[in-house]
Design an enzyme around this catalytic site. Structure first.
Site, PDB file in Angstrom:
ATOM      1  N   HIS A  38      26.169  40.232   3.136  1.00  0.00           N
ATOM      2  CA  HIS A  38      27.810  40.006   3.235  1.00  0.00           C
ATOM      3  C   HIS A  38      28.112  38.578   2.832  1.00  0.00           C
ATOM      4  O   HIS A  38      27.639  37.535   3.371  1.00  0.00           O
ATOM      5  CB  HIS A  38      28.538  40.208   4.417  1.00  0.00           C
ATOM      6  CG  HIS A  38      28.011  41.538   5.017  1.00  0.00           C
ATOM      7  ND1 HIS A  38      28.481  42.603   4.514  1.00  0.00           N
ATOM      8  CD2 HIS A  38      26.970  42.015   6.099  1.00  0.00           C
ATOM      9  CE1 HIS A  38      28.296  43.841   5.143  1.00  0.00           C
ATOM     10  NE2 HIS A  38      27.148  43.561   5.771  1.00  0.00           N
ATOM     11  N   GLU A  72      20.581  43.464   3.784  1.00  0.00           N
ATOM     12  CA  GLU A  72      21.997  43.584   3.725  1.00  0.00           C
ATOM     13  C   GLU A  72      22.700  42.128   3.319  1.00  0.00           C
ATOM     14  O   GLU A  72      21.871  40.953   4.038  1.00  0.00           O
ATOM     15  CB  GLU A  72      22.252  44.051   5.222  1.00  0.00           C
ATOM     16  CG  GLU A  72      23.761  44.232   5.346  1.00  0.00           C
ATOM     17  CD  GLU A  72      24.100  44.765   6.734  1.00  0.00           C
ATOM     18  OE1 GLU A  72      23.314  45.105   7.455  1.00  0.00           O
ATOM     19  OE2 GLU A  72      25.287  44.997   7.069  1.00  0.00           O
ATOM     20  N   ASN A  81      25.276  45.144  -0.484  1.00  0.00           N
ATOM     21  CA  ASN A  81      26.692  44.804   0.247  1.00  0.00           C
ATOM     22  C   ASN A  81      27.121  46.151   0.204  1.00  0.00           C
ATOM     23  O   ASN A  81      27.697  46.242  -1.023  1.00  0.00           O
ATOM     24  CB  ASN A  81      27.248  43.586  -0.521  1.00  0.00           C
ATOM     25  CG  ASN A  81      28.427  43.199   0.188  1.00  0.00           C
ATOM     26  OD1 ASN A  81      28.967  43.913   1.067  1.00  0.00           O
ATOM     27  ND2 ASN A  81      29.075  41.875  -0.086  1.00  0.00           N
ATOM     28  N   PRO A 114      32.488  49.154  -2.376  1.00  0.00           N
ATOM     29  CA  PRO A 114      33.986  48.909  -2.905  1.00  0.00           C
ATOM     30  C   PRO A 114      34.610  47.621  -2.873  1.00  0.00           C
ATOM     31  O   PRO A 114      34.490  46.880  -2.113  1.00  0.00           O
ATOM     32  CB  PRO A 114      34.720  49.885  -1.967  1.00  0.00           C
ATOM     33  CG  PRO A 114      33.814  50.107  -0.597  1.00  0.00           C
ATOM     34  CD  PRO A 114      32.320  49.939  -1.257  1.00  0.00           C
ATOM     35  N   ASN A 115      35.353  47.590  -4.005  1.00  0.00           N
ATOM     36  CA  ASN A 115      36.452  46.131  -4.157  1.00  0.00           C
ATOM     37  C   ASN A 115      35.602  45.038  -4.645  1.00  0.00           C
ATOM     38  O   ASN A 115      36.247  44.102  -4.915  1.00  0.00           O
ATOM     39  CB  ASN A 115      37.260  46.162  -3.064  1.00  0.00           C
ATOM     40  CG  ASN A 115      38.188  47.105  -2.516  1.00  0.00           C
ATOM     41  OD1 ASN A 115      38.706  47.725  -3.482  1.00  0.00           O
ATOM     42  ND2 ASN A 115      38.293  47.716  -1.262  1.00  0.00           N
ATOM     43  N   ARG A 145      35.337  37.653  11.696  1.00  0.00           N
ATOM     44  CA  ARG A 145      36.609  37.967  11.224  1.00  0.00           C
ATOM     45  C   ARG A 145      37.090  39.209  12.133  1.00  0.00           C
ATOM     46  O   ARG A 145      36.490  39.079  13.455  1.00  0.00           O
ATOM     47  CB  ARG A 145      36.172  38.619   9.773  1.00  0.00           C
ATOM     48  CG  ARG A 145      35.945  37.583   8.800  1.00  0.00           C
ATOM     49  CD  ARG A 145      35.439  37.988   7.477  1.00  0.00           C
ATOM     50  NE  ARG A 145      36.791  38.600   6.917  1.00  0.00           N
ATOM     51  CZ  ARG A 145      36.798  39.483   5.666  1.00  0.00           C
ATOM     52  NH1 ARG A 145      35.699  39.620   4.982  1.00  0.00           N
ATOM     53  NH2 ARG A 145      38.119  39.822   5.332  1.00  0.00           N
ATOM     54  N   ARG A 155      34.722  44.606  12.092  1.00  0.00           N
ATOM     55  CA  ARG A 155      33.814  44.125  11.054  1.00  0.00           C
ATOM     56  C   ARG A 155      32.571  43.694  11.613  1.00  0.00           C
ATOM     57  O   ARG A 155      31.495  43.300  11.074  1.00  0.00           O
ATOM     58  CB  ARG A 155      34.400  42.964   9.817  1.00  0.00           C
ATOM     59  CG  ARG A 155      35.489  43.261   9.265  1.00  0.00           C
ATOM     60  CD  ARG A 155      35.821  42.150   8.194  1.00  0.00           C
ATOM     61  NE  ARG A 155      37.191  42.443   7.789  1.00  0.00           N
ATOM     62  CZ  ARG A 155      37.727  43.081   6.677  1.00  0.00           C
ATOM     63  NH1 ARG A 155      36.870  43.659   5.786  1.00  0.00           N
ATOM     64  NH2 ARG A 155      38.739  43.008   6.172  1.00  0.00           N
ATOM     65  N   TYR A 208      36.126  35.170  -0.653  1.00  0.00           N
ATOM     66  CA  TYR A 208      34.791  35.590  -1.368  1.00  0.00           C
ATOM     67  C   TYR A 208      34.566  34.519  -2.514  1.00  0.00           C
ATOM     68  O   TYR A 208      33.453  34.791  -2.956  1.00  0.00           O
ATOM     69  CB  TYR A 208      35.259  36.883  -1.856  1.00  0.00           C
ATOM     70  CG  TYR A 208      35.647  38.048  -0.835  1.00  0.00           C
ATOM     71  CD1 TYR A 208      34.502  38.484  -0.022  1.00  0.00           C
ATOM     72  CD2 TYR A 208      36.728  38.501  -0.717  1.00  0.00           C
ATOM     73  CE1 TYR A 208      34.986  39.363   1.143  1.00  0.00           C
ATOM     74  CE2 TYR A 208      37.271  39.441   0.504  1.00  0.00           C
ATOM     75  CZ  TYR A 208      36.368  39.803   1.348  1.00  0.00           C
ATOM     76  OH  TYR A 208      36.563  40.682   2.454  1.00  0.00           O
ATOM     77  N   ARG A 230      40.359  37.648  -7.085  1.00  0.00           N
ATOM     78  CA  ARG A 230      41.221  37.687  -5.769  1.00  0.00           C
ATOM     79  C   ARG A 230      40.602  37.015  -4.654  1.00  0.00           C
ATOM     80  O   ARG A 230      39.541  36.904  -4.436  1.00  0.00           O
ATOM     81  CB  ARG A 230      41.767  38.964  -5.727  1.00  0.00           C
ATOM     82  CG  ARG A 230      42.467  40.019  -6.713  1.00  0.00           C
ATOM     83  CD  ARG A 230      43.818  39.459  -6.843  1.00  0.00           C
ATOM     84  NE  ARG A 230      44.617  39.544  -5.603  1.00  0.00           N
ATOM     85  CZ  ARG A 230      45.276  40.651  -5.046  1.00  0.00           C
ATOM     86  NH1 ARG A 230      45.398  41.787  -5.769  1.00  0.00           N
ATOM     87  NH2 ARG A 230      46.036  40.272  -4.054  1.00  0.00           N
ATOM     88  N   ALA A 270      33.194  47.533   2.788  1.00  0.00           N
ATOM     89  CA  ALA A 270      33.849  48.150   4.011  1.00  0.00           C
ATOM     90  C   ALA A 270      32.899  49.364   4.607  1.00  0.00           C
ATOM     91  O   ALA A 270      33.045  49.789   5.836  1.00  0.00           O
ATOM     92  CB  ALA A 270      35.463  48.674   3.526  1.00  0.00           C
TER      93      ALA A 270
HETATM   94  O1  CA2 Z   1      31.776  39.657   3.280  1.00  0.00           O
HETATM   95  C1  CA2 Z   1      31.402  40.767   2.578  1.00  0.00           C
HETATM   96  O2  CA2 Z   1      30.743  40.862   1.647  1.00  0.00           O
HETATM   97  C2  CA2 Z   1      32.148  42.081   2.801  1.00  0.00           C
HETATM   98  O3  CA2 Z   1      31.001  43.363   2.975  1.00  0.00           O
HETATM   99  C3  CA2 Z   1      32.988  42.321   2.113  1.00  0.00           C
HETATM  100  C4  CA2 Z   1      33.796  43.613   2.103  1.00  0.00           C
HETATM  101  C5  CA2 Z   1      34.427  43.655   3.363  1.00  0.00           C
HETATM  102  O4  CA2 Z   1      35.301  44.892   3.839  1.00  0.00           O
HETATM  103  C6  CA2 Z   1      33.299  43.590   4.394  1.00  0.00           C
HETATM  104  O5  CA2 Z   1      33.838  43.678   5.821  1.00  0.00           O
HETATM  105  C7  CA2 Z   1      32.723  42.463   4.273  1.00  0.00           C
HETATM  106  C8  CA2 Z   1      35.099  43.709   1.158  1.00  0.00           C
HETATM  107  C9  CA2 Z   1      34.813  43.336  -0.180  1.00  0.00           C
HETATM  108  C10 CA2 Z   1      36.151  43.134  -0.814  1.00  0.00           C
HETATM  109  O6  CA2 Z   1      36.076  42.202  -2.007  1.00  0.00           O
HETATM  110  C11 CA2 Z   1      36.879  41.646  -2.525  1.00  0.00           C
HETATM  111  C12 CA2 Z   1      36.537  40.607  -3.473  1.00  0.00           C
HETATM  112  C13 CA2 Z   1      37.430  40.029  -3.914  1.00  0.00           C
HETATM  113  C14 CA2 Z   1      38.795  40.140  -3.721  1.00  0.00           C
HETATM  114  C15 CA2 Z   1      39.146  41.425  -2.997  1.00  0.00           C
HETATM  115  C16 CA2 Z   1      38.047  42.077  -2.489  1.00  0.00           C
END
Ligand code: CA2
Length: 147
Positions: free
Chosen positions: A101, A99, A75, A11-12, A108, A112, A24, A19, A78
């Site tokens: 991230h 895996e 990946n 997700p996301n 963080r 997490r 990221y 963003r 969340a």
């Molecule tokens: O660091 C990572 O790759 C995470 O898997 C990313 C997840 C986060 O919940 C994990 O704790 C760590 C969140 C992905 C959100 O991705 C976005 C990317 C750009 C803008 C907003 C969100």
């Protein structure tokens, strides 16, 4: 035709590069998929890059990989920190699981720091930005005896 490596994003992650670049980075998910596809060609592999905001869809793709995939790079976003269901699905897959991230989850928030997926993964990459996917694909090639 050899089976592809499934590259699953949760997700996301469709918002990658659009963003929060301070966390990221600036690369989009399409940029990552293009880099992985180029590298896969060099390594004699192929990739199937998929993203969903829905837990059940990710699980369905993991099930699909049971017969159609050589390995999984995931990946889970969340869901990393919440999903016993994704862990169970990965345990029903026989091939290698890596895996990834993008951020260093250990630097963080405390919520997490735990990953349900890590107990199933052959390896975990965190905090290497989107380069982590490239490193994971190289490692996948080694695990599959391609390099
Ligand atoms: O660091 C990572 O790759 C995470 O898997 C990313 C997840 C986060 O919940 C994990 O704790 C760590 C969140 C992905 C959100 O991705 C976005 C990317 C750009 C803008 C907003 C969100």
């Amino acid at each position: 035709m050899a089976k592809p490596i499934y590259v699953l994003n949760g997700p996301n992650l469709n918002l990658l590069g659009l963003r929060q670049p301070e966390i990221y980075g600036k690369e989009t998910l399409a940029d990552v998929a293009a880099s992985l596809s180029d590298l896969a060609d060099d390594l004699g592999l192929s990739v199937r890059c998929l993203q969903s905001n829905h837990e059940g869809q990710l699980i369905d793709w993991i099930h699909e990989a049971r017969t159609e995939g050589a390995g999984i790079i995931i990946n889970p976003g969340a869901y990393t920190h919440t999903s016993v269901a994704i862990f169970d699905a990965l345990n029903a897959f026989d091939g290698p699981v890596l895996e990834v991230h993008i951020s260093n989850i250990h630097k963080r928030e405390a919520f997490r720091h735990h990953s349900f997926v890590s107990a199933r993964a052959e390896g975990v990459i965190a905090g290497f930005g989107t380069e982590g996917y490239v490193l994971a694909l190289r490692r996948m090639a080694s695990l599959l005896g391609k390099r």
